[in-house]
Write an enzyme that holds these catalytic residues in place. Sequence first.
Site, PDB file in Angstrom:
ATOM      1  N   ILE A 147       5.814   6.931  -0.416  1.00  0.00           N
ATOM      2  CA  ILE A 147       4.559   7.642  -0.666  1.00  0.00           C
ATOM      3  C   ILE A 147       3.484   6.675  -0.191  1.00  0.00           C
ATOM      4  CG2 ILE A 147       2.999   8.642  -2.361  1.00  0.00           C
ATOM      5  CD1 ILE A 147       5.455   9.237  -4.106  1.00  0.00           C
TER       6      ILE A 147
ATOM      7  N   ARG B  25       2.390  -0.567  -4.967  1.00  0.00           N
ATOM      8  CA  ARG B  25       2.262  -2.000  -4.776  1.00  0.00           C
ATOM      9  C   ARG B  25       1.392  -2.323  -3.588  1.00  0.00           C
ATOM     10  NH1 ARG B  25       7.716  -1.675  -3.504  1.00  0.00           N
ATOM     11  NH2 ARG B  25       7.518  -0.175  -5.158  1.00  0.00           N
TER      12      ARG B  25
ATOM     13  N   GLY C  69       0.820  -1.206   0.000  1.00  0.00           N
ATOM     14  CA  GLY C  69       0.000   0.000   0.000  1.00  0.00           C
ATOM     15  C   GLY C  69       0.851   1.252   0.000  1.00  0.00           C
ATOM     16  N   HIS C  70       1.902   1.238  -0.824  1.00  0.00           N
ATOM     17  CA  HIS C  70       2.787   2.394  -0.915  1.00  0.00           C
ATOM     18  C   HIS C  70       3.599   2.320  -2.206  1.00  0.00           C
ATOM     19  CE1 HIS C  70       5.386  -0.670   1.026  1.00  0.00           C
ATOM     20  NE2 HIS C  70       6.316  -0.142   0.246  1.00  0.00           N
ATOM     21  N   SER C  71       4.332   3.384  -2.452  1.00  0.00           N
ATOM     22  CA  SER C  71       5.277   3.463  -3.555  1.00  0.00           C
ATOM     23  C   SER C  71       6.584   4.002  -2.984  1.00  0.00           C
ATOM     24  CB  SER C  71       4.745   4.413  -4.635  1.00  0.00           C
ATOM     25  OG  SER C  71       5.687   4.586  -5.668  1.00  0.00           O
TER      26      SER C  71
END
Length: 138
Positions: free
Chosen positions: A127, A102, A55-57
Amino acid sequence: MKKTTIDNVTIIDIPKIIDAKRRGNLCVIENEVLPYKAERIYYLFDVPSDASRGGHSHINCHELLVALSGSFDVVVKDGKNQKTITLNKPDKGLLIVDGIWRELDNFSSGAVCLVVASETYSEADYIREYTEFLKSKQ
């Protein structure tokens, strides 16, 4: 942030040594396998099947994800397109470059996800809000 897309996300074959005496196989991840120098290695385990990870980049970090045991799905997004990749073989790794969102879910019982990262941990490299991720892709 670079304008990476889900086309930049690739499966990497991890060299596998098959034991002639049938004592089990051995996989080796050395820096020659990766397009970067490994700086951080961690793994996820005991993830409930209804839980989601990721749940981030990342702004700079590249990561290789490997299902050492069991299976899980990786949903990758580039702001326009998305793709779901199931990882379930310990000799295949998913290389996720910077600038890709992802999410990991659908963990099987006993699944272990190994992550080989190009950077040490830095909260500033993450992020974590999807709306901010979309803004970074403009």
